[in-house]
Design a protein around this motif. Sequence first.
Motif, PDB file in Angstrom:
ATOM      1  N   GLU A  60      -4.527  -8.745   1.335  1.00 38.42           N
ATOM      2  CA  GLU A  60      -3.865  -9.936   0.784  1.00 38.42           C
ATOM      3  C   GLU A  60      -3.614  -9.760  -0.723  1.00 38.42           C
ATOM      4  O   GLU A  60      -2.550 -10.131  -1.230  1.00 38.42           O
ATOM      5  CB  GLU A  60      -4.738 -11.169   1.036  1.00 38.42           C
TER       6      GLU A  60
ATOM      7  N   LYS B 281      -0.777  -7.293  -1.227  1.00 36.45           N
ATOM      8  CA  LYS B 281       0.499  -7.969  -0.962  1.00 36.45           C
ATOM      9  C   LYS B 281       0.922  -8.805  -2.177  1.00 36.45           C
ATOM     10  O   LYS B 281       2.073  -8.757  -2.610  1.00 36.45           O
ATOM     11  CB  LYS B 281       0.359  -8.848   0.285  1.00 36.45           C
ATOM     12  N   LYS B 282      -0.028  -9.547  -2.745  1.00 35.45           N
ATOM     13  CA  LYS B 282       0.245 -10.378  -3.925  1.00 35.45           C
ATOM     14  C   LYS B 282       0.635  -9.494  -5.108  1.00 35.45           C
ATOM     15  O   LYS B 282       1.539  -9.834  -5.892  1.00 35.45           O
ATOM     16  CB  LYS B 282      -0.981 -11.229  -4.264  1.00 35.45           C
ATOM     17  N   SER B 283      -0.021  -8.355  -5.237  1.00 26.07           N
ATOM     18  CA  SER B 283       0.261  -7.405  -6.307  1.00 26.07           C
ATOM     19  C   SER B 283       1.723  -6.961  -6.259  1.00 26.07           C
ATOM     20  O   SER B 283       2.428  -6.957  -7.274  1.00 26.07           O
ATOM     21  CB  SER B 283      -0.677  -6.204  -6.162  1.00 26.07           C
ATOM     22  N   LYS B 284       2.194  -6.610  -5.067  1.00 23.98           N
ATOM     23  CA  LYS B 284       3.596  -6.196  -4.893  1.00 23.98           C
ATOM     24  C   LYS B 284       4.540  -7.364  -5.150  1.00 23.98           C
ATOM     25  O   LYS B 284       5.581  -7.206  -5.782  1.00 23.98           O
ATOM     26  CB  LYS B 284       3.805  -5.639  -3.487  1.00 23.98           C
ATOM     27  N   GLU B 285       4.155  -8.531  -4.667  1.00 26.90           N
ATOM     28  CA  GLU B 285       4.973  -9.738  -4.815  1.00 26.90           C
ATOM     29  C   GLU B 285       5.250 -10.074  -6.282  1.00 26.90           C
ATOM     30  O   GLU B 285       6.362 -10.442  -6.642  1.00 26.90           O
ATOM     31  CB  GLU B 285       4.244 -10.900  -4.138  1.00 26.90           C
ATOM     32  N   ILE B 286       4.239  -9.938  -7.146  1.00 32.27           N
ATOM     33  CA  ILE B 286       4.426 -10.300  -8.553  1.00 32.27           C
ATOM     34  C   ILE B 286       4.802  -9.090  -9.423  1.00 32.27           C
ATOM     35  O   ILE B 286       4.984  -9.223 -10.627  1.00 32.27           O
ATOM     36  CB  ILE B 286       3.179 -11.005  -9.139  1.00 32.27           C
TER      37      ILE B 286
END
Length: 193
Positions: free
Chosen positions: A15, A18-23
Motif C-alpha cells: 500500500e 502504491k502511494k509512493s508511485k501515486e505521489i
Amino acid sequence: MNDLNILDKPKIHSEIEKKSKEIGFTMPSDLYIGTLLKTLTTSKPKSNILELGTGIGLSLSWMIDGMDSESKLISIDNNPKLIEIVENYFGKDKRVKIIYADGTEWIKSYKGEKFDLVFADAWPGKYSEVDEILDLIKIGGLYIIDDMLAQPNWPEGHQENVDKLIEYLENRKDFNLTKMNWSTGIIIATKKY
C-alpha cells in the motif's frame, strides 16, 4: 540462496509502495535494507529506535514489523506532506512517534534516552551531526546507513561526501564497522564496550 525471495514483507508495504508511485516519491527505500532493518530491529527487544528520514514510511514499516511490544521508535522528517501520509499509516501505533522537524535542530536539542538502533537515511545524522548521533547510541547499539554505493539520483559531487563519511567512520575507534556492497551499499556500525 536467492535473496530476491523476500517472504516477510510488512502487510502495509504494498500500500505504501502504491502511494509512493501515486505521489511521485522518487527516493523509496530498497527492499533489501527493509529486510535487514527488520532483522536487526528484532535483535533489539525492549529497544529505543531512531529513524532519521521517514520519507514515505517504507523503511519504517519494516522496523515496526520487527519491533516487540515494549520497543519504541521515533521517526523524523522535514517534509510535512510525507509526515501526514506516514501518520495515516502508523499514527495509531503507541510505540511509534512520527515527528515533523528539521533533523539538525532535532538532533541538537534531543535530551532523551540513548538509542539501541539508529537508521540514518537523511543528511542530518549521516553527513552532518554525525558525532552527535554516534554519541546518542548505547554501547552495543547499531548505527545503520544505506546508499553508500553510487545512486542514479545523486547530485553531482555527492560521491565526495560519501567517501569522507566512510573514511571518518573507518577511523572511529569506538565502533566496529561492516561495509557491505549489497543493496544500495550498507554500513552497519556497533558501539564498542
